[in-house]
Design a protein around this motif. Structure first.
Motif, PDB file in Angstrom:
ATOM      1  N   CYS A  79       0.870  -1.176   0.000  1.00  0.00           N
ATOM      2  CA  CYS A  79       0.000   0.000   0.000  1.00  0.00           C
ATOM      3  C   CYS A  79       0.909   1.229   0.000  1.00  0.00           C
ATOM      4  N   VAL A  80       0.823   2.031  -1.056  1.00  0.00           N
ATOM      5  CA  VAL A  80       1.720   3.175  -1.187  1.00  0.00           C
ATOM      6  C   VAL A  80       1.075   4.487  -0.756  1.00  0.00           C
ATOM      7  N   ARG A  81      -0.239   4.445  -0.512  1.00  0.00           N
ATOM      8  CA  ARG A  81      -0.955   5.620  -0.019  1.00  0.00           C
ATOM      9  C   ARG A  81      -2.111   5.140   0.826  1.00  0.00           C
ATOM     10  N   GLY A  82      -2.214   5.644   2.056  1.00  0.00           N
ATOM     11  CA  GLY A  82      -3.282   5.214   2.949  1.00  0.00           C
ATOM     12  C   GLY A  82      -2.917   3.946   3.697  1.00  0.00           C
ATOM     13  N   ALA A  83      -3.941   3.137   4.016  1.00  0.00           N
ATOM     14  CA  ALA A  83      -3.737   1.901   4.772  1.00  0.00           C
ATOM     15  C   ALA A  83      -4.831   0.908   4.416  1.00  0.00           C
ATOM     16  N   ILE A  84      -4.439  -0.374   4.402  1.00  0.00           N
ATOM     17  CA  ILE A  84      -5.387  -1.446   4.123  1.00  0.00           C
ATOM     18  C   ILE A  84      -5.201  -2.571   5.131  1.00  0.00           C
ATOM     19  N   LEU A  85      -6.244  -3.363   5.308  1.00  0.00           N
ATOM     20  CA  LEU A  85      -6.148  -4.635   6.003  1.00  0.00           C
ATOM     21  C   LEU A  85      -6.068  -5.680   4.898  1.00  0.00           C
ATOM     22  N   ASP A  86      -4.905  -6.290   4.739  1.00  0.00           N
ATOM     23  CA  ASP A  86      -4.665  -7.243   3.667  1.00  0.00           C
ATOM     24  C   ASP A  86      -4.852  -8.646   4.228  1.00  0.00           C
ATOM     25  N   VAL A  87      -5.607  -9.494   3.513  1.00  0.00           N
ATOM     26  CA  VAL A  87      -5.963 -10.816   4.025  1.00  0.00           C
ATOM     27  C   VAL A  87      -5.640 -11.882   2.988  1.00  0.00           C
ATOM     28  N   ALA A  88      -5.001 -12.960   3.443  1.00  0.00           N
ATOM     29  CA  ALA A  88      -4.728 -14.122   2.611  1.00  0.00           C
ATOM     30  C   ALA A  88      -5.281 -15.356   3.321  1.00  0.00           C
TER      31      ALA A  88
END
Length: 190
Positions: free
Chosen positions: A76-85
């Motif tokens: 994520c290069v801008r902001g924020a995410i919850l990344d799920v695998a």
């Protein structure tokens, strides 16, 4: 570059080093030799860049079936995410288990999601930009998904979720239990 391993085999959290000074910063965000040393022997064929305007945009849980299965190196290069695998490899000791990691422009971390995993993310801020490398080209006939809200997966997307923005194609995906096995686990490989 630091690489962290998890109980779910083959998932990696990568923390590139940022060198900052009065001009700004420099960072090596991808090094094939470092990934190779960590066991990732994949060739990336494409970079994708995704913009999400609002907080609460949920994308996923997607994967591509073999022979078009994709590995993804996500940041994520801008902001924020919850990344799920989610491990969807039949026979895996962690089948149906998931990893959730916050990736942000601030923490500068990346997640390696190999073939054999369903992947998705939720934007935690407005104006998020996600960049990810893939190991296979997008193939519409190989595109698959599982339900992001499958109760058996028990993914905590957050307790104070805003109204979610979800594509129509992601509203009625099957539960993992209803999915025919697509990937087979064999000693850490799909």
């Amino acid at each position: 570059m630091q690489i962290q391993r998890f109980a779910i085999r083959d998932l990696l959290l990568i923390s590139p080093v940022k060198h900052s000074d009065a001009r700004g910063f420099f960072s090596e965000v991808y090094r094939s030799d470092a990934l190779l040393a960590a066991g990732v022997n994949e060739q990336f064929v494409q970079d994708n860049h995704v913009y999400s305007q609002k907080s609460g945009v949920l994308r996923g849980l997607h994967f591509q079936a073999p022979p078009h299965a994709q590995g993804k190196l996500v940041r994520c290069v801008r902001g924020a995410i919850l990344d799920v695998a989610v491990d969807i490899r039949a026979g895996s000791p962690t089948f149906g288990h998931h990893l959730a990691a916050e990736l942000s422009a601030e923490n500068w971390q990346q997640l390696w999601v190999p073939p054999g995993f369903a992947h998705g993310y939720l934007t935690l801020e407005a104006d998020c930009e996600v960049v990810y490398k893939v190991t296979q080209y997008w193939n519409p006939s190989a595109e698959r998904a599982i339900a992001w809200n499958d109760p058996a997966l028990a993914i905590d997307w957050g307790t104070s979720l805003p109204e979610l923005t979800i594509a129509n194609k992601d509203r009625d995906n099957p539960l993992l239990a209803d999915l025919e096995p697509v990937f087979r686990y064999q000693h850490g490989n799909v």
